[in-house]
Structures are given as structure tokens and as C-alpha cells.
Scaffold this active site. Sequence first.
Site, PDB file in Angstrom:
ATOM      1  N   TYR A 183      12.846  -2.049   8.351  1.00 29.90           N
ATOM      2  CA  TYR A 183      13.066  -2.934   9.364  1.00 29.90           C
ATOM      3  C   TYR A 183      13.047  -4.178  10.579  1.00 29.90           C
ATOM      4  O   TYR A 183      13.714  -4.193  11.338  1.00 29.90           O
ATOM      5  CB  TYR A 183      10.898  -2.869   9.020  1.00 29.90           C
ATOM      6  N   THR A 217       8.367  13.123  23.183  1.00 27.84           N
ATOM      7  CA  THR A 217       7.548  13.286  21.259  1.00 27.84           C
ATOM      8  C   THR A 217       8.470  14.279  20.622  1.00 27.84           C
ATOM      9  O   THR A 217       7.746  15.420  21.916  1.00 27.84           O
ATOM     10  CB  THR A 217       5.985  12.935  21.466  1.00 27.84           C
ATOM     11  N   HIS A 248       1.148   3.431  16.475  1.00 25.62           N
ATOM     12  CA  HIS A 248       1.998   3.108  15.133  1.00 25.62           C
ATOM     13  C   HIS A 248       1.978   1.718  14.362  1.00 25.62           C
ATOM     14  O   HIS A 248       2.500   1.785  14.163  1.00 25.62           O
ATOM     15  CB  HIS A 248       2.932   4.320  14.592  1.00 25.62           C
ATOM     16  N   GLN A 252       3.505   5.575  20.102  1.00 31.68           N
ATOM     17  CA  GLN A 252       3.833   5.848  18.538  1.00 31.68           C
ATOM     18  C   GLN A 252       4.802   4.578  18.307  1.00 31.68           C
ATOM     19  O   GLN A 252       5.258   4.311  17.469  1.00 31.68           O
ATOM     20  CB  GLN A 252       4.326   6.959  18.891  1.00 31.68           C
TER      21      GLN A 252
HETATM   22  C1  BV8 Z   1      -2.543   9.938   8.921  1.00 31.30           C
HETATM   23  C2  BV8 Z   1       5.988   3.777  11.189  1.00 31.30           C
HETATM   24  C3  BV8 Z   1      -5.007  10.286   7.759  1.00 31.30           C
HETATM   25  C4  BV8 Z   1       6.457   3.171  12.030  1.00 31.30           C
HETATM   26  C5  BV8 Z   1       5.355   6.990  11.671  1.00 31.30           C
HETATM   27  C6  BV8 Z   1       0.020  13.858   3.723  1.00 31.30           C
HETATM   28  C7  BV8 Z   1      -0.244  12.263   3.731  1.00 31.30           C
HETATM   29  C8  BV8 Z   1      -1.295  12.102   4.579  1.00 31.30           C
HETATM   30  C9  BV8 Z   1      -1.053  12.031   5.841  1.00 31.30           C
HETATM   31  C10 BV8 Z   1      -0.267  13.811   5.658  1.00 31.30           C
HETATM   32  C11 BV8 Z   1       0.937  14.142   4.742  1.00 31.30           C
HETATM   33  N1  BV8 Z   1       0.928  15.331   5.177  1.00 31.30           N
HETATM   34  C12 BV8 Z   1       1.002  15.573   7.176  1.00 31.30           C
HETATM   35  C13 BV8 Z   1      -0.035  13.828   7.217  1.00 31.30           C
HETATM   36  C14 BV8 Z   1      -0.429  13.482   7.997  1.00 31.30           C
HETATM   37  C15 BV8 Z   1       1.072  12.267   8.696  1.00 31.30           C
HETATM   38  C16 BV8 Z   1       2.286  13.395   9.361  1.00 31.30           C
HETATM   39  O1  BV8 Z   1       1.434  14.061  10.945  1.00 31.30           O
HETATM   40  N2  BV8 Z   1       2.768  14.215   8.870  1.00 31.30           N
HETATM   41  C17 BV8 Z   1       4.122  14.520   9.577  1.00 31.30           C
HETATM   42  C18 BV8 Z   1       5.773  14.693   9.706  1.00 31.30           C
HETATM   43  C19 BV8 Z   1       3.952  16.194   9.648  1.00 31.30           C
HETATM   44  N3  BV8 Z   1       0.010  11.296   9.289  1.00 31.30           N
HETATM   45  C20 BV8 Z   1       0.034  10.459   9.256  1.00 31.30           C
HETATM   46  O2  BV8 Z   1       0.299  10.218   7.621  1.00 31.30           O
HETATM   47  C21 BV8 Z   1      -0.712   9.997   9.707  1.00 31.30           C
HETATM   48  N4  BV8 Z   1      -1.627   9.176   9.594  1.00 31.30           N
HETATM   49  O3  BV8 Z   1      -2.722  10.569   8.909  1.00 31.30           O
HETATM   50  O4  BV8 Z   1      -3.775   9.341   7.916  1.00 31.30           O
HETATM   51  C22 BV8 Z   1      -5.836   8.728   7.517  1.00 31.30           C
HETATM   52  C23 BV8 Z   1      -7.216   9.556   7.435  1.00 31.30           C
HETATM   53  C24 BV8 Z   1      -8.071   8.875   7.243  1.00 31.30           C
HETATM   54  C25 BV8 Z   1      -7.822   7.526   6.138  1.00 31.30           C
HETATM   55  C26 BV8 Z   1      -6.414   6.928   5.962  1.00 31.30           C
HETATM   56  C27 BV8 Z   1      -5.088   7.539   6.842  1.00 31.30           C
HETATM   57  C28 BV8 Z   1       0.362   8.185  10.013  1.00 31.30           C
HETATM   58  C29 BV8 Z   1       1.613   8.341  10.879  1.00 31.30           C
HETATM   59  C30 BV8 Z   1       2.190   7.227  11.407  1.00 31.30           C
HETATM   60  C31 BV8 Z   1       3.661   7.335  10.732  1.00 31.30           C
HETATM   61  N5  BV8 Z   1       4.214   6.146  10.884  1.00 31.30           N
HETATM   62  N6  BV8 Z   1       5.834   5.680  11.847  1.00 31.30           N
HETATM   63  C32 BV8 Z   1       8.238   2.985  12.338  1.00 31.30           C
HETATM   64  O5  BV8 Z   1       8.439   2.838  11.297  1.00 31.30           O
HETATM   65  O6  BV8 Z   1       8.415   3.896  13.606  1.00 31.30           O
HETATM   66  S1  BV8 Z   1       5.720   8.052  12.567  1.00 31.30           S
HETATM   67  C33 BV8 Z   1       7.200   8.155  13.140  1.00 31.30           C
HETATM   68  O7  BV8 Z   1       7.301   9.386  14.092  1.00 31.30           O
HETATM   69  C34 BV8 Z   1       6.704   6.901  14.952  1.00 31.30           C
HETATM   70  O8  BV8 Z   1       6.307   6.429  14.524  1.00 31.30           O
HETATM   71  C35 BV8 Z   1       7.541   7.866  15.535  1.00 31.30           C
HETATM   72  O9  BV8 Z   1       7.056   7.029  16.559  1.00 31.30           O
HETATM   73  C36 BV8 Z   1       6.892   9.479  15.278  1.00 31.30           C
HETATM   74  C37 BV8 Z   1       7.314  10.865  15.821  1.00 31.30           C
HETATM   75  O10 BV8 Z   1       8.502  10.883  16.079  1.00 31.30           O
HETATM   76  P1  BV8 Z   1       8.579  10.327  17.832  1.00 31.30           P
HETATM   77  O11 BV8 Z   1       8.311   9.639  18.661  1.00 31.30           O
HETATM   78  O12 BV8 Z   1       7.792  11.850  18.668  1.00 31.30           O
HETATM   79  O13 BV8 Z   1       9.917  10.620  17.682  1.00 31.30           O
HETATM   80  P2  BV8 Z   1      11.159  12.243  17.836  1.00 31.30           P
HETATM   81  O14 BV8 Z   1      12.604  11.526  17.298  1.00 31.30           O
HETATM   82  O15 BV8 Z   1      10.359  12.805  16.207  1.00 31.30           O
HETATM   83  O16 BV8 Z   1      11.404  13.007  18.777  1.00 31.30           O
HETATM   84  C38 BV8 Z   1      11.568  12.514  19.545  1.00 31.30           C
HETATM   85  C39 BV8 Z   1      11.962  13.607  20.938  1.00 31.30           C
HETATM   86  O17 BV8 Z   1      12.205  12.903  21.644  1.00 31.30           O
HETATM   87  C40 BV8 Z   1      12.095  14.711  20.892  1.00 31.30           C
HETATM   88  O18 BV8 Z   1      11.416  15.562  20.846  1.00 31.30           O
HETATM   89  C41 BV8 Z   1      13.825  14.840  22.160  1.00 31.30           C
HETATM   90  O19 BV8 Z   1      13.837  16.096  22.464  1.00 31.30           O
HETATM   91  C42 BV8 Z   1      13.360  14.239  22.783  1.00 31.30           C
HETATM   92  N7  BV8 Z   1      13.865  13.139  24.056  1.00 31.30           N
HETATM   93  C43 BV8 Z   1      15.061  12.443  22.863  1.00 31.30           C
HETATM   94  N8  BV8 Z   1      15.824  11.985  23.884  1.00 31.30           N
HETATM   95  C44 BV8 Z   1      15.287  12.061  25.141  1.00 31.30           C
HETATM   96  C45 BV8 Z   1      13.912  12.762  24.726  1.00 31.30           C
HETATM   97  N9  BV8 Z   1      12.907  13.043  26.010  1.00 31.30           N
HETATM   98  C46 BV8 Z   1      13.875  12.573  27.022  1.00 31.30           C
HETATM   99  N10 BV8 Z   1      14.750  12.192  27.617  1.00 31.30           N
HETATM  100  C47 BV8 Z   1      15.191  10.933  26.365  1.00 31.30           C
HETATM  101  N11 BV8 Z   1      16.916  11.399  26.879  1.00 31.30           N
END
Ligand code: BV8
Length: 235
Positions: free
Chosen positions: A56, A177, A109, A91
Site C-alpha cells: 500500500y 469494472t 472498499h 470500488q
Molecule cells: C465480502 C482492496 C463478506 C483494496 C479489494 C471467500 C471468503 C470471503 C469472501 C469471499 C470468498 N469467495 C468470494 C468471496 C467474496 C469476495 C469476492 O468477491 N471474491 C471474488 C474474487 C470472487 N468479496 C469479498 O471478500 C468482499 N467482502 O464478501 O465480505 C462478509 C459478509 C459478512 C460479514 C463480513 C464479510 C470484499 C471485496 C473487497 C476486496 N478488496 N480491494 C485494494 O487493495 O484496492 S477488491 C479489488 O477488486 C479492488 O478493490 C477493485 O476495486 C476490485 C474490483 O476490481 P475492478 O475495479 O473491477 O478492477 P479490474 O482490474 O478487475 O477491472 C478493470 C476493468 O476496467 C476491466 O473490465 C477493464 O476492461 C476495464 N478497463 C481497463 N481500462 C479501461 C477500462 N474501462 C474503460 N476505460 C479504460 N481505459
Amino acid sequence: MPAYKSIVILTGAGISAESGVDTFRDKDGIWSRVDYRDVATPEGFIRDAARVHEFYNQRRRGMATVNPNAAHAALARLEREFSGSVLLVTQNIDDLHERAGSTNLIHMHGELGKALCQACEQRSAWSKDMSALSQCPACGAVGYLRPDVVWFGEMPYQMERIYAALAGCDLFLSIGTSGNVYPAAGFVEEARLHGAHTVELNLEPSDGHSSFNEAVLGKATEIVPAFVDGMLSAR
Ligand code: BV8
């Protein structure tokens, strides 16, 4: 374009990509270089806090070198000029939306520019490097600070406020996203359930693209200003 009254916008890393901020899941994105379990989970922080702080610290240092782009500015203009309500849920943990002028904003987030003290649970502004030697500005405790970001397995912030807004909106926009991470990736279904029109604006179809009524594909700095122009000229 119909006369909408209430817009909820979700943004992800893609809206900051053209400002020079790394995305997560694009080719050579952040998760291609580091395992999220080591740096974005509570378990990773317990295992090796220094490694998480460095992850970070690098991203926080990077914040000083980037600026909002035309897509961030267009969303701030929409909030200023749209006759109805606009809630921006991001996010992203960068501060580019607020620096572009968005005010009705939720960082679901967390924020890179804040520290959370595990001793007093106060949040403080934090712009420099953080380590186990850092002192909490609120209570003075040393060694209890963590980045104020939501890790995997932790509850995102202000979820009740977000779900209430999704239930009441008539337009839901998802911008930059991949639709990978829940609960954010489920917001489109929540909005549709309540009758909202849903639009995805992204470089390419996201994992959740089939849930949207409409898609606008392209670079955020091009498609977002054009979309906002269309919204505001249709008044
Ligand atoms: C929760 C931290 C429950 C900060 C992030 C097992 C155990 C626990 C939970 C889980 C589990 N299995 C699944 C889950 C749920 C889990 C989850 O979803 N996992 C996924 C991977 C399957 N979620 C969680 O754990 C969440 N919490 O469920 O809690 C709970 C319930 C009760 C009580 C307590 C708890 C928490 C999720 C948050 C995690 N933290 N980040 C940091 O370091 O940044 S997540 C991380 O991914 C970032 O925050 C980011 O914001 C987020 C999403 O990513 P995107 O923003 O979409 O970025 P990405 O690169 O993926 O995509 C970019 C897009 O932009 C692409 O589509 C691309 O095409 C496009 N793009 C690129 N360039 C451009 C563009 N578009 C336009 N113009 C451009 N120029």
C-alpha cells in the site's frame, strides 16, 4: 433518452486506468504481480504486515503522481448539472473522484489516503508511508495502524446506504469494472430488480455484461464524457 430522476454509478479501476493507475485483472495488472491473499486479506496482514504495508505504501506514493481524467470530470459534472440525484459508489481507493469534484461519493472498499487504528478504531488522513512503527494521530498508540481499505473477507463500507440507493434508482451505470468482486458485482441485479435501466460502460464486456440492458464499449475518457453529454443535453 428518458427523464431519469435518480442515478447510482459504480466505478472500478478502469476509470482510473488512463490516469496511470494500475488495474487489477487486466494483462500485467496488480493481481498478475502479487497474490491478493498475501496483500489484500486480514490473514495476509497477520502473516506479514511489513509486506502489506509496502504494497500500500507503493500505491499511496503513486497517488502523488496521477491526476483525475476526463471520465472523473464528466461524473463530477453530471452530479453538478443533473436535475435529479446522483450517488457515486467507487470500488477504487484512489482520491481521483473527489479531486475531480464529485461529492456524493462512497468509497465502498476504503481509501488509500486513510489509516485505521486497531487500538482506538479511529480513522485518520494518512499520506505518507505506514509501518509497524507508525503512531496513531488520534490515540497515539504505536504499531496498531492498518490501511483503511476493505480486504477480501471483510464487509465493504456503507452497504445499507448503497442498497437503499439501488432500490430507489431508475438508472444504474457501471463504469470500468470487471464485475469479478462481490458484493459490488451484484449491484446491477439489485438495480434491475427495482426496475432501473442498467448500462455498462467499459473497455470490454465485463463478467456481468449479460445482466445489463445496455453496453457502451470504449475507453472511459471517451465514452463517459459522451454519455454524460447525452444525458445532460436530453433535458
Ligand atoms: C465480502 C482492496 C463478506 C483494496 C479489494 C471467500 C471468503 C470471503 C469472501 C469471499 C470468498 N469467495 C468470494 C468471496 C467474496 C469476495 C469476492 O468477491 N471474491 C471474488 C474474487 C470472487 N468479496 C469479498 O471478500 C468482499 N467482502 O464478501 O465480505 C462478509 C459478509 C459478512 C460479514 C463480513 C464479510 C470484499 C471485496 C473487497 C476486496 N478488496 N480491494 C485494494 O487493495 O484496492 S477488491 C479489488 O477488486 C479492488 O478493490 C477493485 O476495486 C476490485 C474490483 O476490481 P475492478 O475495479 O473491477 O478492477 P479490474 O482490474 O478487475 O477491472 C478493470 C476493468 O476496467 C476491466 O473490465 C477493464 O476492461 C476495464 N478497463 C481497463 N481500462 C479501461 C477500462 N474501462 C474503460 N476505460 C479504460 N481505459
